[in-house]
Scaffold this motif. Structure first.
Motif, PDB file in Angstrom:
ATOM      1  N   THR A 135     -14.720 -13.192 -21.663  1.00  0.00           N
ATOM      2  CA  THR A 135     -16.492 -12.643 -22.160  1.00  0.00           C
ATOM      3  C   THR A 135     -16.622 -14.243 -23.087  1.00  0.00           C
ATOM      4  OG1 THR A 135     -18.462 -12.208 -21.237  1.00  0.00           O
ATOM      5  CG2 THR A 135     -17.345 -11.260 -23.283  1.00  0.00           C
ATOM      6  N   ARG A 136     -17.603 -15.190 -22.596  1.00  0.00           N
ATOM      7  CA  ARG A 136     -18.536 -15.894 -23.353  1.00  0.00           C
ATOM      8  C   ARG A 136     -19.173 -15.605 -24.158  1.00  0.00           C
ATOM      9  NH1 ARG A 136     -22.897 -19.880 -20.974  1.00  0.00           N
ATOM     10  NH2 ARG A 136     -24.235 -17.535 -20.316  1.00  0.00           N
ATOM     11  N   THR A 137     -18.887 -16.069 -25.711  1.00  0.00           N
ATOM     12  CA  THR A 137     -19.264 -14.858 -26.827  1.00  0.00           C
ATOM     13  C   THR A 137     -20.993 -14.785 -26.838  1.00  0.00           C
ATOM     14  OG1 THR A 137     -17.359 -15.694 -28.130  1.00  0.00           O
ATOM     15  CG2 THR A 137     -18.404 -15.030 -29.663  1.00  0.00           C
ATOM     16  N   GLY A 138     -21.281 -13.755 -26.743  1.00  0.00           N
ATOM     17  CA  GLY A 138     -22.792 -13.543 -27.127  1.00  0.00           C
ATOM     18  C   GLY A 138     -23.178 -13.799 -25.698  1.00  0.00           C
ATOM     19  N   ALA A 141     -22.976  -9.782 -21.302  1.00  0.00           N
ATOM     20  CA  ALA A 141     -22.281  -8.839 -20.853  1.00  0.00           C
ATOM     21  C   ALA A 141     -21.224  -7.954 -22.075  1.00  0.00           C
ATOM     22  CB  ALA A 141     -20.636  -9.322 -19.756  1.00  0.00           C
ATOM     23  N   GLU A 142     -21.286  -9.218 -23.312  1.00  0.00           N
ATOM     24  CA  GLU A 142     -20.415  -8.554 -24.345  1.00  0.00           C
ATOM     25  C   GLU A 142     -21.076  -7.472 -24.239  1.00  0.00           C
ATOM     26  OE1 GLU A 142     -18.691 -10.392 -28.276  1.00  0.00           O
ATOM     27  OE2 GLU A 142     -19.856 -11.570 -27.075  1.00  0.00           O
ATOM     28  N   PRO A 143     -22.145  -6.743 -25.055  1.00  0.00           N
ATOM     29  CA  PRO A 143     -22.725  -5.233 -25.177  1.00  0.00           C
ATOM     30  C   PRO A 143     -22.052  -4.449 -24.021  1.00  0.00           C
ATOM     31  CG  PRO A 143     -24.346  -7.059 -25.413  1.00  0.00           C
ATOM     32  CD  PRO A 143     -22.849  -7.930 -24.917  1.00  0.00           C
ATOM     33  N   LEU A 144     -22.013  -5.099 -22.961  1.00  0.00           N
ATOM     34  CA  LEU A 144     -21.735  -4.034 -22.046  1.00  0.00           C
ATOM     35  C   LEU A 144     -20.620  -3.085 -21.664  1.00  0.00           C
ATOM     36  CD1 LEU A 144     -22.271  -1.986 -18.420  1.00  0.00           C
ATOM     37  CD2 LEU A 144     -21.134  -4.396 -18.074  1.00  0.00           C
ATOM     38  N   TYR A 145     -19.707  -4.613 -21.706  1.00  0.00           N
ATOM     39  CA  TYR A 145     -17.912  -4.172 -22.596  1.00  0.00           C
ATOM     40  C   TYR A 145     -17.903  -3.232 -24.041  1.00  0.00           C
ATOM     41  CZ  TYR A 145     -17.131  -8.101 -19.035  1.00  0.00           C
ATOM     42  OH  TYR A 145     -17.383  -8.774 -17.378  1.00  0.00           O
ATOM     43  N   ALA A 146     -18.483  -3.749 -24.745  1.00  0.00           N
ATOM     44  CA  ALA A 146     -17.933  -3.225 -25.975  1.00  0.00           C
ATOM     45  C   ALA A 146     -18.897  -1.333 -25.843  1.00  0.00           C
ATOM     46  CB  ALA A 146     -19.302  -3.432 -26.964  1.00  0.00           C
ATOM     47  N   VAL A 152     -12.687  -6.047 -29.697  1.00  0.00           N
ATOM     48  CA  VAL A 152     -12.787  -7.017 -29.171  1.00  0.00           C
ATOM     49  C   VAL A 152     -10.943  -8.076 -29.734  1.00  0.00           C
ATOM     50  CG1 VAL A 152     -13.427  -9.662 -31.007  1.00  0.00           C
ATOM     51  CG2 VAL A 152     -14.706  -7.768 -29.603  1.00  0.00           C
ATOM     52  N   ALA A 153     -10.365  -8.326 -29.363  1.00  0.00           N
ATOM     53  CA  ALA A 153      -9.077  -8.373 -29.433  1.00  0.00           C
ATOM     54  C   ALA A 153      -9.329  -9.844 -30.771  1.00  0.00           C
ATOM     55  CB  ALA A 153      -8.015  -8.832 -28.412  1.00  0.00           C
ATOM     56  N   GLY A 154      -9.833 -11.112 -30.304  1.00  0.00           N
ATOM     57  CA  GLY A 154     -10.787 -11.931 -31.197  1.00  0.00           C
ATOM     58  C   GLY A 154     -11.430 -13.015 -30.230  1.00  0.00           C
ATOM     59  N   TYR A 175     -10.189  -5.351 -25.021  1.00  0.00           N
ATOM     60  CA  TYR A 175      -9.204  -4.618 -24.330  1.00  0.00           C
ATOM     61  C   TYR A 175      -9.465  -3.828 -24.624  1.00  0.00           C
ATOM     62  CZ  TYR A 175      -7.323  -3.397 -28.751  1.00  0.00           C
ATOM     63  OH  TYR A 175      -8.087  -3.571 -30.215  1.00  0.00           O
ATOM     64  N   LYS A 176      -8.793  -2.841 -23.545  1.00  0.00           N
ATOM     65  CA  LYS A 176      -9.102  -1.250 -23.487  1.00  0.00           C
ATOM     66  C   LYS A 176      -8.072   0.053 -23.296  1.00  0.00           C
ATOM     67  CE  LYS A 176     -12.215   2.489 -22.248  1.00  0.00           C
ATOM     68  NZ  LYS A 176     -13.406   2.900 -20.687  1.00  0.00           N
ATOM     69  N   ARG A 177      -7.616   0.328 -24.200  1.00  0.00           N
ATOM     70  CA  ARG A 177      -6.564   0.878 -23.896  1.00  0.00           C
ATOM     71  C   ARG A 177      -6.646   2.319 -22.644  1.00  0.00           C
ATOM     72  NH1 ARG A 177      -4.706   0.195 -29.667  1.00  0.00           N
ATOM     73  NH2 ARG A 177      -2.631  -1.442 -29.024  1.00  0.00           N
ATOM     74  N   LEU A 178      -5.852   2.400 -22.122  1.00  0.00           N
ATOM     75  CA  LEU A 178      -6.300   3.808 -21.061  1.00  0.00           C
ATOM     76  C   LEU A 178      -5.608   5.103 -21.305  1.00  0.00           C
ATOM     77  CD1 LEU A 178      -6.768   1.662 -17.754  1.00  0.00           C
ATOM     78  CD2 LEU A 178      -8.542   2.422 -19.319  1.00  0.00           C
TER      79      LEU A 178
END
Length: 184
Positions: A135-138, A141-146, A152-154, A175-178
């Motif tokens: 996702t574009r940094t900032g 959508a970034e807070p939604l994913y968090a 964050v991988a990087g 990433y998200k581990r399931l």
């Protein structure tokens, strides 16, 4: 299919996607013009939007390499997301969330969250134990994913062009581990 009082979510096959191609193209067009950094820059017309769905998405959905989920609100297409499951032989445990789109008029109503939750459930049912995305940094959508448990991988600087401005934006790889997905 998942539904609540204001919208419903369903997985669609390639034939259904072809039938709703104008709606899908309209959704993508509205999101790009609404500032979403999803691989396109202005000028971005409806024909380019139709071509994306027709040439990139529909063949992958038809082959089973990509799953397409849509959200409908009051009978109208309000959002979509794709789960890419066509991974290399050494990555059968992984899937990628791609092109989370919510019509600008339907944002902040839980549609993006619901689409991602359905996507995650499908990944689990397929035995995938890791979901990745960028996702574009900032971006909004970034807070939604968090909040959905993605880490964050990087961050990669100067990854993509801004859809409106003549500048390069960074992207955040997440990433998200399931943990409870089936083992290999």
């Amino acid at each position: 299919m998942q539904s609540n009082t204001t919208f419903s979510i369903e997985r669609v096959d390639a034939l259904t996607a072809f039938r709703i191609l104008p709606e899908l193209a309209g959704l993508l067009h509205a999101c790009v013009h609404g500032g979403a950094s999803i691989g396109f820059i202005l000028p971005f017309g409806m024909e380019a939007s139709m071509n994306f769905w027709r040439e990139k998405v529909l063949p992958a959905v038809g082959s089973g390499g990509r799953l397409l989920f849509i959200a409908r609100k009051d009978g109208r297409l309000a959002g979509s997301v794709q789960l890419v499951v066509d991974t290399p032989p050494n990555q059968p445990h992984r899937a990628e969330a791609s092109k989370l789109l919510v019509d600008p008029a339907s944002r902040r109503q839980g549609i993006a969250r619901a689409l991602m939750e359905v996507l995650e459930g499908e990944a689990r049912s397929l035995g995938r134990s890791l979901i990745t995305l960028d996702t574009r940094t900032g971006d909004k959508a970034e807070p939604l994913y968090a909040a959905l448990g993605f880490s964050v991988a990087g961050i990669i600087p100067d990854y993509c062009r801004d859809p409106f401005l003549d500048r390069l934006d960074a992207t955040t790889i997440m990433y998200k581990r399931l943990d409870d997905a089936r083992a290999l």
